[in-house]
Scaffold this motif. Structure first.
Motif, PDB file in Angstrom:
ATOM      1  N   VAL A 119      -6.658   8.112   2.261  1.00 16.91           N
ATOM      2  CA  VAL A 119      -7.096   7.787   3.603  1.00 16.91           C
ATOM      3  C   VAL A 119      -6.096   8.298   4.635  1.00 16.91           C
ATOM      4  CG1 VAL A 119      -6.009   5.519   3.855  1.00 16.91           C
ATOM      5  CG2 VAL A 119      -8.229   5.957   4.923  1.00 16.91           C
ATOM      6  N   ASN A 120      -4.849   8.505   4.204  1.00 18.36           N
ATOM      7  CA  ASN A 120      -3.814   8.981   5.126  1.00 18.36           C
ATOM      8  C   ASN A 120      -3.785  10.498   5.247  1.00 18.36           C
ATOM      9  OD1 ASN A 120      -2.663   6.251   5.421  1.00 18.36           O
ATOM     10  ND2 ASN A 120      -2.148   6.540   3.259  1.00 18.36           N
ATOM     11  N   GLU A 121      -4.678  11.150   4.508  1.00 18.93           N
ATOM     12  CA  GLU A 121      -4.732  12.616   4.493  1.00 18.93           C
ATOM     13  C   GLU A 121      -3.351  13.232   4.295  1.00 18.93           C
ATOM     14  OE1 GLU A 121      -6.745  13.629   8.114  1.00 18.93           O
ATOM     15  OE2 GLU A 121      -8.289  12.136   7.680  1.00 18.93           O
ATOM     16  N   PRO A 122      -2.706  12.890   3.181  1.00 20.04           N
ATOM     17  CA  PRO A 122      -1.347  13.369   2.950  1.00 20.04           C
ATOM     18  C   PRO A 122      -1.347  14.869   2.652  1.00 20.04           C
ATOM     19  CG  PRO A 122      -2.163  12.291   0.995  1.00 20.04           C
ATOM     20  CD  PRO A 122      -3.212  12.090   2.045  1.00 20.04           C
ATOM     21  N   LYS A 123      -0.189  15.494   2.874  1.00 21.67           N
ATOM     22  CA  LYS A 123      -0.043  16.907   2.530  1.00 21.67           C
ATOM     23  C   LYS A 123       0.038  17.066   1.032  1.00 21.67           C
ATOM     24  CE  LYS A 123       1.777  18.606   6.755  1.00 21.67           C
ATOM     25  NZ  LYS A 123       2.944  18.989   7.532  1.00 21.67           N
ATOM     26  N   LEU A 124       0.531  15.997   0.404  1.00 20.67           N
ATOM     27  CA  LEU A 124       0.739  16.041  -1.034  1.00 20.67           C
ATOM     28  C   LEU A 124       0.295  14.693  -1.575  1.00 20.67           C
ATOM     29  CD1 LEU A 124       2.107  18.460  -2.370  1.00 20.67           C
ATOM     30  CD2 LEU A 124       4.243  17.184  -2.355  1.00 20.67           C
ATOM     31  N   LEU A 125      -0.568  14.688  -2.565  1.00 22.19           N
ATOM     32  CA  LEU A 125      -0.923  13.422  -3.198  1.00 22.19           C
ATOM     33  C   LEU A 125      -0.271  13.402  -4.570  1.00 22.19           C
ATOM     34  CD1 LEU A 125      -2.652  10.801  -3.006  1.00 22.19           C
ATOM     35  CD2 LEU A 125      -4.315  11.990  -4.426  1.00 22.19           C
ATOM     36  N   LEU A 126       0.590  12.423  -4.747  1.00 22.16           N
ATOM     37  CA  LEU A 126       1.310  12.325  -6.012  1.00 22.16           C
ATOM     38  C   LEU A 126       0.641  11.276  -6.882  1.00 22.16           C
ATOM     39  CD1 LEU A 126       4.874  12.237  -4.425  1.00 22.16           C
ATOM     40  CD2 LEU A 126       3.577  14.240  -5.175  1.00 22.16           C
ATOM     41  N   LEU A 127       0.433  11.604  -8.153  1.00 22.81           N
ATOM     42  CA  LEU A 127      -0.211  10.652  -9.057  1.00 22.81           C
ATOM     43  C   LEU A 127       0.693  10.446 -10.265  1.00 22.81           C
ATOM     44  CD1 LEU A 127      -2.785  12.966  -8.249  1.00 22.81           C
ATOM     45  CD2 LEU A 127      -3.895  10.757  -8.600  1.00 22.81           C
ATOM     46  N   ASP A 128       1.180   9.206 -10.391  1.00 17.36           N
ATOM     47  CA  ASP A 128       2.111   8.906 -11.472  1.00 17.36           C
ATOM     48  C   ASP A 128       1.363   8.232 -12.620  1.00 17.36           C
ATOM     49  OD1 ASP A 128       4.257   8.364 -13.048  1.00 17.36           O
ATOM     50  OD2 ASP A 128       5.171   6.889 -11.719  1.00 17.36           O
ATOM     51  N   GLU A 129       1.039   8.985 -13.639  1.00 17.09           N
ATOM     52  CA  GLU A 129       0.300   8.472 -14.795  1.00 17.09           C
ATOM     53  C   GLU A 129      -0.836   7.562 -14.324  1.00 17.09           C
ATOM     54  OE1 GLU A 129       1.161   8.977 -18.080  1.00 17.09           O
ATOM     55  OE2 GLU A 129       3.289   9.545 -18.081  1.00 17.09           O
ATOM     56  N   PRO A 130      -1.710   8.049 -13.484  1.00 19.40           N
ATOM     57  CA  PRO A 130      -2.653   7.138 -12.832  1.00 19.40           C
ATOM     58  C   PRO A 130      -3.679   6.552 -13.784  1.00 19.40           C
ATOM     59  CG  PRO A 130      -3.234   9.412 -12.370  1.00 19.40           C
ATOM     60  CD  PRO A 130      -1.951   9.460 -13.126  1.00 19.40           C
ATOM     61  N   MET A 131      -3.853   7.171 -14.945  1.00 19.48           N
ATOM     62  CA  MET A 131      -4.920   6.681 -15.824  1.00 19.48           C
ATOM     63  C   MET A 131      -4.394   6.030 -17.087  1.00 19.48           C
ATOM     64  SD  MET A 131      -7.647   9.614 -15.046  1.00 19.48           S
ATOM     65  CE  MET A 131      -6.471  10.819 -14.571  1.00 19.48           C
ATOM     66  N   ALA A 132      -3.079   5.808 -17.117  1.00 15.41           N
ATOM     67  CA  ALA A 132      -2.462   5.265 -18.329  1.00 15.41           C
ATOM     68  C   ALA A 132      -3.038   3.906 -18.706  1.00 15.41           C
ATOM     69  CB  ALA A 132      -0.952   5.160 -18.140  1.00 15.41           C
ATOM     70  N   ALA A 133      -3.469   3.142 -17.678  1.00 17.76           N
ATOM     71  CA  ALA A 133      -3.908   1.783 -17.967  1.00 17.76           C
ATOM     72  C   ALA A 133      -5.411   1.698 -18.234  1.00 17.76           C
ATOM     73  CB  ALA A 133      -3.529   0.859 -16.804  1.00 17.76           C
ATOM     74  N   LEU A 134      -6.092   2.852 -18.180  1.00 20.12           N
ATOM     75  CA  LEU A 134      -7.551   2.819 -18.364  1.00 20.12           C
ATOM     76  C   LEU A 134      -7.931   3.093 -19.816  1.00 20.12           C
ATOM     77  CD1 LEU A 134      -8.683   4.814 -15.215  1.00 20.12           C
ATOM     78  CD2 LEU A 134      -8.396   2.353 -15.479  1.00 20.12           C
ATOM     79  N   ASP A 135      -9.097   2.591 -20.222  1.00 18.92           N
ATOM     80  CA  ASP A 135      -9.527   2.908 -21.588  1.00 18.92           C
ATOM     81  C   ASP A 135     -10.071   4.337 -21.629  1.00 18.92           C
ATOM     82  OD1 ASP A 135     -12.356   2.945 -21.035  1.00 18.92           O
ATOM     83  OD2 ASP A 135     -12.238   0.761 -20.918  1.00 18.92           O
ATOM     84  N   ARG A 136     -10.276   4.846 -22.834  1.00 18.15           N
ATOM     85  CA  ARG A 136     -10.548   6.257 -23.041  1.00 18.15           C
ATOM     86  C   ARG A 136     -11.770   6.771 -22.266  1.00 18.15           C
ATOM     87  NH1 ARG A 136      -9.188  10.270 -26.378  1.00 18.15           N
ATOM     88  NH2 ARG A 136     -10.904  11.698 -26.898  1.00 18.15           N
ATOM     89  N   LYS A 137     -12.837   5.960 -22.303  1.00 17.77           N
ATOM     90  CA  LYS A 137     -14.075   6.394 -21.676  1.00 17.77           C
ATOM     91  C   LYS A 137     -13.912   6.484 -20.165  1.00 17.77           C
ATOM     92  CE  LYS A 137     -18.973   5.172 -21.641  1.00 17.77           C
ATOM     93  NZ  LYS A 137     -19.055   4.545 -20.312  1.00 17.77           N
ATOM     94  N   LEU A 138     -13.295   5.448 -19.612  1.00 17.08           N
ATOM     95  CA  LEU A 138     -13.077   5.383 -18.183  1.00 17.08           C
ATOM     96  C   LEU A 138     -12.156   6.514 -17.738  1.00 17.08           C
ATOM     97  CD1 LEU A 138     -14.323   3.310 -16.397  1.00 17.08           C
ATOM     98  CD2 LEU A 138     -12.219   1.980 -16.461  1.00 17.08           C
ATOM     99  N   ARG A 139     -11.194   6.831 -18.607  1.00 17.85           N
ATOM    100  CA  ARG A 139     -10.231   7.874 -18.292  1.00 17.85           C
ATOM    101  C   ARG A 139     -10.954   9.216 -18.140  1.00 17.85           C
ATOM    102  NH1 ARG A 139      -5.530   8.200 -22.481  1.00 17.85           N
ATOM    103  NH2 ARG A 139      -6.048   5.989 -22.543  1.00 17.85           N
TER     104      ARG A 139
END
Lengths: 366, 387, 283
Positions: free
Chosen positions: A156-176
């Protein structure tokens, strides 16, 4: 990415030490505007440190971090036009979904008009397919929904860079899987530069434009997923990107563009390594399981090795075989459905031959 | 504490320590004010196994006797001697006020064998059927004729003996004369209160105790210390409320602030007055010429005392003039027993603080039972304290 | 055993304890509050509302308590919060345990003795003498409401520090990074994230201190020189001095009711303020 890109962020000779521990060593990397770049490596390889230096949570011990051409070493995180999706989302538990997403906009000075904030937040919610969830409390949201809120809060902040730190580590396989697609779509749709940190090669391969493979604080190879897959520089990269069969070999002859190595089984093979290799050096050869052909009859290929089938695993589109050669050891072989229909199924104990086409065998640094 | 040469002998040190201990805790209401009056101080005699065996086979009176008394009011050596002689160990419970003692006995199950009530409470104990008549045949050391009558007659109610005298004393005020700027030392309660509201503003202490604080305010107007008359109490209340903003504290723990100079004047009991005067001669002990309180403490046995024989034995032991003289030397409160006084040094008997001049003494009043239990006086003090 | 039976067994010890140590005494106090004082003190059975009618006589004590208890609570909070914040957020883990122990150490000594120490610090030869040496004359500290406040803050500080420390300690530090990442300055991060998320700790600490302060009598007696009169002091006097048990019981019952009302209003306020899922909990 074939079109030359404008650089949005850059690491120049960046080193970061914590006490005696060197977390990142002489990192040099350009990140192009609008690209999806992944840092890939096992935990402790320095990928998170690199990300945190981009975010502004850590200051480099040496070297420079540049954003949009400016050195930002001394710029605090809250002054950087960069946003992050945290590993466990780090959503504010005392705020509603709406307030979480509006948080960044509300920090801006001069203040952003209330109505404008509301519009932008609603848009962001729509973008992550959470329209109407604004008034909800964070704990009322499922893991996947929280993930989307975290994403919305950042974009929403329209960043120049969006950093994602292991964003899907906590999701199950299908959701990932689902989220991987969504993230990719989102990135194309928004045109924001995404920098992802992950230890999951599949995630990196499926989403990234470029992958930066790290080991022990250093960058070992940067390239597109295909480049890394087809032309890994080292056994480490080959092992991290896809699976492979590795065998020890010795260089017998080294010419400018071609070298000859001898396998433990005695056969000599030729190849073109990515890196200069001297004669007499111990190296490693690698061959991808899907590039191996399994036949009952001795094939006409340059090299064919007799094997005994050990094991068979039916995977649907493919069948995976474990085949043992007396001298070299075990081969993992991936046989496509079509090929199997032609050749018939191999049973454990059966004698067969493995062979491969020209260029399939890679000579790598050990 | 150290003298010029910088060192003190062990004996001197012990004396100083003892004096310090005396000074730091006043005789009465300290424990009451802190609400910890029920706290029990158990002397080393509480663990029988650790005590030396008696020299002869005793055991007739049991192995212990439980005494409820005031802080710093006995010579521990005497208790050890008692144990030596009888085999019974003295367990001491210390209390802060007569009211607390009464409350505990009223609640029942105190477990005491001997306690030390003050004169004005005894009729209440008798009326409430909380103490027993004393059998003088078990108190051979009690000689009624040797006691000064005014300090012993409260022990008898309707001709029946319930309590025998322990010590007596007065309630006056102590004043630090070095702060008077050469003015003469005040001699009256009127001066006490006037000085409080003028030159000594913020430096005066009054007791946290209705009997003496209200009583001495009544004395300002020349009323009886024991008055329960509504109009007279109203006058006293006005005086107290006027004086309150000028008070340093409402507390019965007045020795420390008097000694360190925070307070310059305080209502004061005999023993405290004596102790402060000995260490700081500029602190004078004054009995208001209008009068004030005279009190006398007694030994009595509560009904249902678990070690009755030991109770009699302990009282009799402490009534022995030789033992009693040691007690007086230890705590500094005068005895009414002529036999005991005969054994005490002349300087002590002539001390003007312990034994005031007859005209001063005669102006004093004993507290009355009605004063103690009067609810109006209790409410007055509450209004004064919360104002 | 049935599930219900097991539950009953689990609750039995606490239930019996509460019944014997809380409910029954409270019932006794309740019954006594309708009785009369005996001629020599104590309690005489009766049914009269006289004791309650007489409550205004202790209005000042209630007023003092209702002013100084919240004031003391706030003062303790103002001092405890930065300390707890330092311990939980800023202090290196190497020192944290030792510093936490230092916060508890005073609890090993009786509050009576600790308050006495303050008599000497605030007395004429303590702080005022020090102030005089730098030219600030004639400062009286001991036996003032200020001294009582100092004693209260000192005595109750650990009770305030610990719940706040716990809530700050379990605060996910990544939330602070998230806030910075979203452009918030450190001060705004404190106001918008740290503070709201430590509300449960603040609420718990304030409640502990406030409830205990409502019944406080020792500190006002010692450091207020008997001139600062709390309901607790009124109760001590009523039970131990004038032995008016009936009236004392009425005052005690009133204190209980006042406390219940205050605390429930406070809880409502806090839950609205915090909007937390976790309710105000006692640590």
């Amino acid at each position: 990415m074939s079109v030359p890109m404008q650089t949005i962020a850059e690491l120049r000779g960046v080193t970061k030490t914590f006490g005696n521990v060197v977390a990142a060593k002489d990192l040099n990397l350009s990140i192009g505007k609008g690209e999806f770049l992944s840092f890939l490596g096992p935990s402790g390889c320095g990928k998170t440190t690199a990300l945190r230096m981009l975010a502004g949570f850590e200051k480099p011990t040496e070297g420079q971090v540049l954003l949009d051409g400016e050195v930002v070493n001394d710029l605090d995180a809250h002054h950087r036009p960069v946003n992050m999706v945290f590993q466990h989302y780090a959503l504010f538990p005392h705020l509603s979904v709406f307030d979480n997403i509006a948080y960044g906009l509300r920090q801006q000075r001069p203040r952003v008009d209330k109505q404008k904030i509301a519009t932008k937040v609603e848009q962001a919610l729509e973008t992550v397919r959470l329209g109407g969830f604004g008034p909800r409390r964070i704990w009322e949201m499922s893991g996947g929904q929280q993930q989307r809120v975290a994403l919305a809060r950042a974009i929403v902040n329209e960043p120049k860079l969006l950093l994602l730190d292991e964003p899907m580590a906590a999701l199950d396989r299908k959701l990932r899987k689902e989220m991987q697609f969504e993230l990719q779509n989102l990135q194309r749709q928004l045109g924001i530069t995404f920098v992802l940190v992950t230890h999951d090669q599949e995630e990196a391969l499926s989403m990234s434009d470029r992958i930066c493979v790290m080991e022990g604080g250093s960058i070992v190879q940067v390239g597109s997923p295909r480049e890394l897959y087809d032309m890994p520089r080292s056994r480490y990269v080959a092992g991290f990107v896809g699976t492979s069969n590795f065998f020890d070999a010795t260089v017998t002859d080294s010419a400018a563009d071609q070298i000859t190595v001898r396998l433990a089984s005695g056969q000599k093979v030729h190849g073109t390594p990515e890196i200069p290799i001297d004669a007499g050096q111990e190296v490693c050869v690698s061959i991808r399981p899907e590039q191996i052909t399994l036949t009952r009859a001795l094939p006409t290929a340059e090299i064919a090795l007799p094997v005994t089938i050990q094991n068979r695993i039916f995977l649907g589109e493919h069948t995976e075989y474990l085949a043992r050669n007396e001298a070299l050891g075990d081969f993992h072989v991936l046989v496509p459905r079509q090929a199997e229909l032609n050749e018939g199924t191999f049973n454990a104990g059966e004698q067969a031959f493995v062979s491969w086409g020209e260029g399939a065998l890679l000579i790598l640094e050990k | 504490m150290t003298k010029d040469n910088g060192t003190i002998s062990k004996q001197k040190f012990m004396e100083e320590l003892r004096r310090y201990q005396k000074g730091s805790v006043t005789r009465r209401h300290f424990l009451g004010v802190t609400g910890l009056g029920m706290a029990t101080a158990v002397l080393g005699t509480a663990i029988p196994g650790l005590r030396p065996r008696p020299a002869f086979a005793a055991g007739d009176i049991g192995d212990r006797v439980i005494l409820a008394t005031w802080p710093n009011y006995h010579d521990e050596m005497n208790f050890e001697a008692f144990t030596e002689a009888t085999g019974a160990h003295v367990q001491v419970n210390v209390f802060g006020s007569n009211e607390e003692m009464l409350a505990k006995l009223q609640a029942g199950g105190s477990g005491w064998d001997v306690f030390v009530p003050t004169n004005y409470t005894i009729t209440t104990y008798v009326g409430e059927d909380l103490i027993i008549p004393l059998d003088t045949s078990k108190l051979p050391n009690y000689d009624a004729g040797s006691f000064e009558q005014r300090f012993s007659d409260a022990g008898s109610v309707d001709g029946q003996l319930y309590a025998v005298p322990k010590n007596w004393g007065t309630t006056g005020f102590a004043v630090n004369t070095s702060k008077l700027d050469g003015a003469p030392t005040p001699t009256t309660w009127k001066e006490f209160w006037d000085l409080t509201m003028e030159g000594y503003s913020g430096r005066t202490m009054v007791h946290d105790y209705q009997l003496t604080t209200i009583g001495n305010a009544l004395k300002y107007f020349g009323y009886s210390f024991n008055s329960v008359d509504e109009k007279e109490l109203a006058d006293a209340e006005k005086l107290l409320l006027d004086a309150k903003p000028h008070l340093f504290a409402i507390s019965s723990d007045y020795q420390p602030p008097m000694r360190n100079g925070d307070a310059w004047m305080t209502m004061c009991w005999t023993g405290d007055g004596k102790q402060m005067n000995v260490d700081m001669p500029e602190i004078a002990y004054v009995l208001g010429t209008e009068g004030g309180e005279l009190w006398s403490d007694y030994y009595a046995i509560p009904k249902g005392a678990p070690h009755m024989d030991a109770a009699y034995a302990l009282i009799d032991f402490l009534l022995n003039p030789e033992v009693n003289a040691k007690e007086v030397l230890a705590h500094g409160y005068p005895s009414a027993d002529a036999r005991t006084n005969a054994l005490l040094p002349k300087e002590l008997l002539e001390d003007p603080i312990l034994y005031p001049a007859a005209d001063l003494l005669n102006a004093l009043e004993f507290g009355a039972a009605a004063t103690l239990t009067d609810p109006n006086r209790a409410e007055l003090l509450a209004r004064f304290k919360s104002a | 055993m049935t599930e219900r039976g097991r539950k009953a067994l689990l609750l039995a010890p606490a239930g019996i304890w509460l019944l014997v140590m809380l409910a029954l005494p409270l019932l006794v106090v309740f019954v006594f509050s309708f009785g009369e004082r005996g001629a020599a003190g104590g309690y005489v059975p009766a049914f009269t509302l006289e004791q309650y009618a007489n409550l205004p006589a202790r209005w000042t004590a209630f007023k003092n308590t209702l002013i100084l208890a919240p004031l003391g609570t706030i003062a303790a909070l103002v001092i405890a919060y930065p300390l707890a914040y330092f311990l939980a957020v800023r202090c290196s883990p190497k020192w944290r345990t030792s510093l936490l122990i230092l916060v508890i150490v005073p609890f090993w000594t009786s509050i009576l003795i600790r308050s006495y120490a303050w008599i000497f610090i605030l007395g004429g030869r303590g702080l005022p003498a020090l102030l005089e040496s730098i030219g600030i004359d004639d400062i009286r500290l001991i036996n003032t409401p200020f001294a009582v406040l100092v004693g209260i803050v000192y005595g109750y500080l650990p009770l305030m520090v610990f719940p706040i420390f716990v809530s700050l300690d379990k605060l996910d530090k990544r939330l602070l990074e998230a806030s910075a990442d979203l452009g918030s300055t450190p001060w705004r991060t404190f106001r918008q994230v740290t503070l709201p998320l430590s509300v449960p700790g603040i609420a718990t600490g304030c409640m502990l201190v406030f409830i205990l302060l409502m019944g406080e009598f020792l500190i006002p007696a010692i450091l207020g020189g008997g001139k600062v009169f709390f309901v607790g002091n009124a109760l001590v006097d009523l039970f131990l001095q004038s032995r008016n048990w009936a009236y004392g019981s009425a005052v005690a019952m009133t204190l209980v009711v006042v406390m219940l009302v205050t605390v429930s209003i406070y809880m409502k306020f806090i839950s609205r303020l915090g909007g937390q899922r976790e309710d105000v909990s006692l640590m």
